[in-house]
Motif scaffolding. Structure first.
Motif, PDB file in Angstrom:
ATOM      1  N   UNK A   1     -52.721 -29.691  66.492  1.00 28.51           N
ATOM      2  CA  UNK A   1     -53.684 -28.583  66.488  1.00 28.51           C
ATOM      3  C   UNK A   1     -54.292 -28.520  67.882  1.00 28.51           C
ATOM      4  N   UNK A   2     -53.881 -27.544  68.669  1.00 24.46           N
ATOM      5  CA  UNK A   2     -54.331 -27.408  70.053  1.00 24.46           C
ATOM      6  C   UNK A   2     -55.850 -27.387  70.156  1.00 24.46           C
ATOM      7  N   UNK A   3     -56.509 -26.770  69.182  1.00 20.71           N
ATOM      8  CA  UNK A   3     -57.971 -26.654  69.224  1.00 20.71           C
ATOM      9  C   UNK A   3     -58.668 -28.008  69.118  1.00 20.71           C
TER      10      UNK A   3
ATOM     11  N   UNK B   1     -53.178 -10.584  70.851  1.00 16.80           N
ATOM     12  CA  UNK B   1     -51.762 -10.981  70.872  1.00 16.80           C
ATOM     13  C   UNK B   1     -51.491 -12.260  71.664  1.00 16.80           C
ATOM     14  N   UNK B   2     -52.390 -13.223  71.555  1.00 11.49           N
ATOM     15  CA  UNK B   2     -52.160 -14.534  72.156  1.00 11.49           C
ATOM     16  C   UNK B   2     -51.734 -15.506  71.063  1.00 11.49           C
ATOM     17  N   UNK B   3     -51.085 -16.584  71.486  1.00  6.73           N
ATOM     18  CA  UNK B   3     -50.663 -17.622  70.553  1.00  6.73           C
ATOM     19  C   UNK B   3     -51.285 -18.958  70.961  1.00  6.73           C
ATOM     20  N   UNK B   4     -51.101 -19.948  70.125  1.00  4.94           N
ATOM     21  CA  UNK B   4     -51.585 -21.288  70.462  1.00  4.94           C
ATOM     22  C   UNK B   4     -50.818 -21.844  71.662  1.00  4.94           C
ATOM     23  N   UNK B   5     -49.583 -21.418  71.843  1.00  5.32           N
ATOM     24  CA  UNK B   5     -48.829 -21.835  73.032  1.00  5.32           C
ATOM     25  C   UNK B   5     -49.502 -21.307  74.296  1.00  5.32           C
ATOM     26  N   UNK B   6     -50.057 -20.106  74.209  1.00 11.45           N
ATOM     27  CA  UNK B   6     -50.787 -19.555  75.351  1.00 11.45           C
ATOM     28  C   UNK B   6     -51.995 -20.429  75.684  1.00 11.45           C
ATOM     29  N   UNK B   7     -52.665 -20.923  74.654  1.00 11.72           N
ATOM     30  CA  UNK B   7     -53.806 -21.813  74.872  1.00 11.72           C
ATOM     31  C   UNK B   7     -53.320 -23.104  75.526  1.00 11.72           C
ATOM     32  N   UNK B   8     -52.282 -23.695  74.961  1.00 11.16           N
ATOM     33  CA  UNK B   8     -51.751 -24.968  75.470  1.00 11.16           C
ATOM     34  C   UNK B   8     -51.279 -24.854  76.916  1.00 11.16           C
ATOM     35  N   UNK B   9     -50.744 -23.693  77.270  1.00 14.41           N
ATOM     36  CA  UNK B   9     -50.202 -23.491  78.613  1.00 14.41           C
ATOM     37  C   UNK B   9     -51.168 -22.781  79.551  1.00 14.41           C
ATOM     38  N   UNK B  10     -52.417 -22.647  79.126  1.00 13.35           N
ATOM     39  CA  UNK B  10     -53.468 -21.992  79.932  1.00 13.35           C
ATOM     40  C   UNK B  10     -53.062 -20.594  80.387  1.00 13.35           C
ATOM     41  N   UNK B  11     -52.519 -19.808  79.468  1.00 12.92           N
ATOM     42  CA  UNK B  11     -52.111 -18.428  79.762  1.00 12.92           C
ATOM     43  C   UNK B  11     -53.120 -17.420  79.225  1.00 12.92           C
TER      44      UNK B  11
ATOM     45  N   UNK C   1     -65.546 -25.996  67.745  1.00 15.10           N
ATOM     46  CA  UNK C   1     -65.869 -26.772  66.549  1.00 15.10           C
ATOM     47  C   UNK C   1     -64.912 -26.388  65.429  1.00 15.10           C
ATOM     48  N   UNK C   2     -64.508 -27.347  64.605  1.00 14.48           N
ATOM     49  CA  UNK C   2     -63.596 -27.021  63.493  1.00 14.48           C
ATOM     50  C   UNK C   2     -64.082 -25.868  62.613  1.00 14.48           C
ATOM     51  N   UNK C   3     -65.394 -25.698  62.494  1.00 15.71           N
ATOM     52  CA  UNK C   3     -65.930 -24.573  61.721  1.00 15.71           C
ATOM     53  C   UNK C   3     -65.552 -23.231  62.343  1.00 15.71           C
ATOM     54  N   UNK C   4     -65.214 -23.224  63.617  1.00 17.27           N
ATOM     55  CA  UNK C   4     -64.893 -21.985  64.328  1.00 17.27           C
ATOM     56  C   UNK C   4     -63.402 -21.819  64.592  1.00 17.27           C
ATOM     57  N   UNK C   5     -62.572 -22.694  64.051  1.00 15.63           N
ATOM     58  CA  UNK C   5     -61.127 -22.585  64.275  1.00 15.63           C
ATOM     59  C   UNK C   5     -60.608 -21.222  63.803  1.00 15.63           C
ATOM     60  N   UNK C   6     -61.023 -20.778  62.628  1.00 16.77           N
ATOM     61  CA  UNK C   6     -60.531 -19.504  62.097  1.00 16.77           C
ATOM     62  C   UNK C   6     -60.940 -18.354  63.011  1.00 16.77           C
ATOM     63  N   UNK C   7     -62.161 -18.393  63.520  1.00 19.56           N
ATOM     64  CA  UNK C   7     -62.627 -17.349  64.438  1.00 19.56           C
ATOM     65  C   UNK C   7     -61.838 -17.374  65.738  1.00 19.56           C
ATOM     66  N   UNK C   8     -61.569 -18.575  66.252  1.00 19.30           N
ATOM     67  CA  UNK C   8     -60.798 -18.704  67.497  1.00 19.30           C
ATOM     68  C   UNK C   8     -59.380 -18.170  67.308  1.00 19.30           C
ATOM     69  N   UNK C   9     -58.780 -18.488  66.186  1.00 21.99           N
ATOM     70  CA  UNK C   9     -57.419 -18.008  65.923  1.00 21.99           C
ATOM     71  C   UNK C   9     -57.402 -16.495  65.727  1.00 21.99           C
ATOM     72  N   UNK C  10     -58.427 -15.960  65.076  1.00 24.72           N
ATOM     73  CA  UNK C  10     -58.519 -14.509  64.900  1.00 24.72           C
ATOM     74  C   UNK C  10     -58.713 -13.816  66.245  1.00 24.72           C
ATOM     75  N   UNK C  11     -59.495 -14.418  67.120  1.00 22.73           N
ATOM     76  CA  UNK C  11     -59.697 -13.877  68.467  1.00 22.73           C
ATOM     77  C   UNK C  11     -58.369 -13.825  69.217  1.00 22.73           C
TER      78      UNK C  11
END
Length: 163
Positions: free
Chosen positions: A66-68, A89-99, A74-84
């Motif tokens: 889980x990249x987050x 149109x970003x993915x968790x790979x974008x987060x991991x790769x600083x894109x 905070x885990x309470x905000x994971x759903x909000x972060x993923x919705x953002x």
């Protein structure tokens, strides 16, 4: 703070963690191996839901699936972060790769107040999430000025009486 490398004395400064719980975290880590996800912290003896709620956002788990878990989100905000992320149109790979360099601009253009309302969070929380997504795993100390070291003392021969 990376939970897999922090000492118990350092962990004891995290909100919700006292010296006893900090020692239990280190003991658990030594006996069970490194933490692989943030929620695993709940398995530590004497660390309950309230303590987890207070400390989770400060503890990082580098290498988690889980990249987050390696951000200050905070885990309470994971759903909000993923919705953002999905909203733009970003993915968790974008987060991991600083894109996510233009995420902040896209949010501003869309309207942070409107976006925060759609996500069901406050604007300050939205801005915190954006900041964390832009730099996963960052150490806040990296943005602080470096200590000033004496350039005139490089070896024992440079020392003089009274220094």
């Amino acid at each position: 703070m990376p939970i897999n490398t922090a000492s118990y004395s350092l962990l004891s400064y995290v909100a919700g963690i006292n010296i006893g719980i900090a020692k239990n975290i280190v003991k658990y880590r030594d006996e069970e191996g490194e933490f692989t996800k943030r929620s695993q912290i709940l398995k530590v003896p004497k660390l309950g839901d309230k303590a987890y709620q207070q400390c989770a956002g400060f503890l990082r788990v580098p290498g988690s699936k889980e990249i987050l878990d390696n951000t200050g989100v905070h885990p309470e905000s994971y759903a909000s972060a993923k919705a953002l992320l999905a909203k733009f149109d970003y993915t968790m790979d974008d987060v991991a790769n600083s894109n996510l360099k233009d995420l902040r601009q896209k949010c501003a253009k869309y309207g942070t107040k409107k976006l925060a309302e759609e996500l069901g969070i406050g604007e300050p929380t939205l801005m915190d999430i954006i900041g964390e997504l832009e730099k996963p795993g960052r150490d806040i100390r990296d943005s602080l000025p470096l200590p000033i070291l004496r350039a005139d003392v490089l070896g024992m021969e440079d020392l003089k009486p009274g220094m």
